[in-house]
Scaffold this active site. Structure first.
Site, PDB file in Angstrom:
ATOM      1  N   SER A  24     -44.580 -32.703  30.522  1.00  0.00           N
ATOM      2  CA  SER A  24     -45.143 -31.294  31.187  1.00  0.00           C
ATOM      3  C   SER A  24     -44.444 -30.824  32.554  1.00  0.00           C
ATOM      4  O   SER A  24     -44.926 -29.778  32.904  1.00  0.00           O
ATOM      5  CB  SER A  24     -46.760 -32.332  31.516  1.00  0.00           C
ATOM      6  OG  SER A  24     -46.618 -33.197  32.204  1.00  0.00           O
ATOM      7  N   ALA A  54     -49.517 -40.892  33.756  1.00  0.00           N
ATOM      8  CA  ALA A  54     -50.480 -40.344  34.994  1.00  0.00           C
ATOM      9  C   ALA A  54     -51.056 -39.709  34.948  1.00  0.00           C
ATOM     10  O   ALA A  54     -50.690 -37.652  34.907  1.00  0.00           O
ATOM     11  CB  ALA A  54     -49.091 -40.888  36.494  1.00  0.00           C
ATOM     12  N   VAL A  56     -50.868 -37.807  37.316  1.00  0.00           N
ATOM     13  CA  VAL A  56     -50.327 -36.436  38.250  1.00  0.00           C
ATOM     14  C   VAL A  56     -49.846 -35.084  37.705  1.00  0.00           C
ATOM     15  O   VAL A  56     -49.418 -34.341  38.330  1.00  0.00           O
ATOM     16  CB  VAL A  56     -49.514 -37.358  39.589  1.00  0.00           C
ATOM     17  CG1 VAL A  56     -48.393 -38.281  38.695  1.00  0.00           C
ATOM     18  CG2 VAL A  56     -48.665 -36.354  40.912  1.00  0.00           C
ATOM     19  N   TYR A  57     -49.187 -36.089  36.342  1.00  0.00           N
ATOM     20  CA  TYR A  57     -48.138 -35.207  35.674  1.00  0.00           C
ATOM     21  C   TYR A  57     -48.755 -33.861  34.869  1.00  0.00           C
ATOM     22  O   TYR A  57     -47.931 -33.204  34.169  1.00  0.00           O
ATOM     23  CB  TYR A  57     -47.798 -35.684  34.438  1.00  0.00           C
ATOM     24  CG  TYR A  57     -46.673 -36.924  34.643  1.00  0.00           C
ATOM     25  CD1 TYR A  57     -45.593 -37.094  36.118  1.00  0.00           C
ATOM     26  CD2 TYR A  57     -46.939 -38.054  33.971  1.00  0.00           C
ATOM     27  CE1 TYR A  57     -45.450 -38.234  36.467  1.00  0.00           C
ATOM     28  CE2 TYR A  57     -45.898 -39.555  34.050  1.00  0.00           C
ATOM     29  CZ  TYR A  57     -45.288 -39.325  35.883  1.00  0.00           C
ATOM     30  OH  TYR A  57     -44.762 -40.049  36.194  1.00  0.00           O
ATOM     31  N   GLY A  58     -50.101 -33.223  35.015  1.00  0.00           N
ATOM     32  CA  GLY A  58     -50.217 -32.076  34.835  1.00  0.00           C
ATOM     33  C   GLY A  58     -51.480 -31.643  35.503  1.00  0.00           C
ATOM     34  O   GLY A  58     -51.302 -30.163  35.553  1.00  0.00           O
TER      35      GLY A  58
END
Length: 71
Positions: A24, A54, A56-58
């Site tokens: 992502s 995690a 936060v990656y999306g």
């Protein structure tokens, strides 16, 4: 594939982990589900059971892809 025990939980996971962040962000264009799912399934066929992701990656994009691939 060798396995490791995580902490004191007794949970066994593959010694080799697979980081899904690159699906992502950070490594070129984001990958589609159609591109990412076969890669995850190929890793499982090789014995990988430890996946690192995690929110936060999306957010949550990688978790959705990983969940669909493992379903």
């Amino acid at each position: 594939m060798k396995q490791r025990i995580l902490g004191r939980s007794g949970l066994k996971v593959s010694a080799v982990g697979f980081g899904v962040m690159g699906f992502s962000q950070s490594y070129g264009r984001p990958k589609s589900k159609a591109e990412a799912i076969p890669v995850i399934r190929a890793a499982v066929e090789q014995g990988v059971t430890f996946f690192d992701t995690a929110e936060v990656y999306g957010p949550l994009i990688n978790e959705e892809i990983l969940g669909e691939a493992l379903a």
